[in-house]
Scaffold this active site. Structure first.
Site, PDB file in Angstrom:
ATOM      1  N   GLY A  28       0.828  -1.213   0.000  1.00  0.00           N
ATOM      2  CA  GLY A  28       0.000   0.000   0.000  1.00  0.00           C
ATOM      3  C   GLY A  28       0.858   1.256   0.000  1.00  0.00           C
ATOM      4  O   GLY A  28       2.091   1.206   0.030  1.00  0.00           O
TER       5      GLY A  28
ATOM      6  N   ASP B 233      -8.256  10.532  11.245  1.00  0.00           N
ATOM      7  CA  ASP B 233      -9.043  11.665  11.751  1.00  0.00           C
ATOM      8  C   ASP B 233     -10.545  11.450  11.533  1.00  0.00           C
ATOM      9  O   ASP B 233     -11.353  12.141  12.152  1.00  0.00           O
ATOM     10  CB  ASP B 233      -8.598  12.963  11.067  1.00  0.00           C
TER      11      ASP B 233
ATOM     12  N   TYR C 106     -16.461   3.874   7.154  1.00  0.00           N
ATOM     13  CA  TYR C 106     -14.996   3.749   7.269  1.00  0.00           C
ATOM     14  C   TYR C 106     -14.514   4.271   8.630  1.00  0.00           C
ATOM     15  O   TYR C 106     -13.756   3.594   9.342  1.00  0.00           O
ATOM     16  CB  TYR C 106     -14.325   4.528   6.129  1.00  0.00           C
TER      17      TYR C 106
END
Ligand SMILES: NC(=O)c1ccc[n+]([C@@H]2O[C@H](COP(=O)([O-])OP(=O)(O)OC[C@H]3O[C@@H](n4cnc5c(N)ncnc54)[C@H](OP(=O)(O)O)[C@@H]3O)[C@@H](O)[C@H]2O)c1
Length: 305
Positions: free
Chosen positions: A14, A125, A148
């Site tokens: 990733g 965040d 998410y």
């Protein structure tokens, strides 16, 4: 001579994974800042033995596979980066998103505990609702607004205080798929862009985060840490800066509101979720101003074209 510290990296292909593997190997990732890791110590040759596992190698939602991988490799530290990161798609893929981002953290934490390994995992965040009106500190109340964000918060809840949980935001790397690449491509192609002024956050350059992770692999502090570049910004600010770096005038980036987006994004984003990094800066060197990191990132990309 002491043996190398064995570090297992999940999600190693990733955006952050490729940069962490470079940094642990003593290499500066593309677009990274030359110099020492953020604890001021160079990576010695042979200091780390890095085992990178891609999604193909290990599905972190598979409990048995995770336990098998850790029992077989017996790492000292696991840098857990594997995650379901498609924020809008997650709204319609709730089960899978939670299987990876919540259960996956649980499997890694349990399996690491069984072999005595320290875990460093990355959160976001987006665990905050963005209504505080000021930058968020580590112990602020969470209230995710998207699937998410909720899945990442559920992942945090799997972590005891011994686990190191890094909250980063707006991560962008040379080898990632961040929107900054779209901004840069359009700037070079002579096109204009529209970006929102009502989402404020903190940029985290992936290469700088990788340097921070090297320091955390050594320190293994446990607890929550907000890690981001210095200064906050809106997405419009980032676009305007990318345009300027690439020689475009003020006609490149146009300010809009989130409500002007068509179609509207499936997932809600916090209006203001910049991370307060005071705790980080009390212990380690700052990641540096976001504008410098974004400039390195887009000029590296430009040089590579
Ligand atoms: N990107 C951001 O702006 C941002 C902001 C805050 C926090 N974070 C967090 O930072 C961490 C690293 O993110 P990133 O930017 O490097 O994301 P990324 O580029 O999407 O990398 C995530 C990696 O995880 C892999 N993966 C997905 N599902 C998996 C599974 N079930 N098992 C194993 N691997 C799996 C992906 O592989 P495939 O692509 O092959 O599926 C991908 O290589 C994540 O925890 C993310 O939630 C990201």
């Amino acid at each position: 001579m002491s043996r190398p510290v064995r570090v297992l990296v999940t999600g190693s292909a990733g955006q952050v994974g490729v940069d962490v593997v470079d940094s642990l190997g003593g290499r500066v990732p593309p677009g990274g800042r030359d110099g020492l890791p953020l604890d001021g110590r160079a990576v010695d040759h042979g200091e780390f033995e890095v085992l990178g596992l891609t999604h193909h190698d290990l599905d972190v939602s598979d409990r048995d596979a995770v336990h098998h991988a850790l029992a077989a490799s017996r790492p000292d530290v696991v840098v857990h980066l594997a995650a379901y990161t498609k924020v809008d798609a997650a709204q319609r893929d709730v089960r899978r998103c939670f299987a990876v981002n919540a259960d996956g953290v649980g499997h890694v934490v349990d399996a690491a505990s069984a072999v005595g390994a320290h875990v460093i995992t990355i959160s976001t965040d987006y665990v905050f609702d963005g209504r505080k009106g000021a930058a968020y500190v580590e112990d602020d109340l969470t209230n995710p607004q998207s699937v998410y964000g909720a899945s990442k918060r559920a992942g945090e809840e799997w972590c005891s205080p011994e686990v190191t949980v890094v909250r980063a935001s707006w991560i962008m790397g040379v080898r990632g798929t961040s929107v900054v690449h779209t901004m840069a491509r359009r700037a070079r192609d002579g096109q204009e862009v529209r970006f929102v002024t009502d989402q404020r956050g903190t940029v985290t350059a992936s290469a700088d985060l990788a340097s921070a992770l090297v320091a955390l692999v050594r320190a293994r502090p446990g607890g929550l840490w907000h890690v981001a570049n210095d200064g906050d910004a809106t997405w419009f600010d980032v676009a305007q800066h990318v345009g300027r770096v690439l020689g475009r005038g003020d006609d490149f980036a146009h300010p809009i509101r989130t409500s002007d987006l068509d179609p509207l994004p499936l997932a809600a984003r916090p209006e203001r979720s910049d991370l307060d990094t005071t705790k980080w800066r009390q212990h380690f060197a700052p990641l540096g101003p976001w504008r410098e990191s974004v400039e390195r990132l887009v000029t590296w990309e430009g040089a590579a074209r």
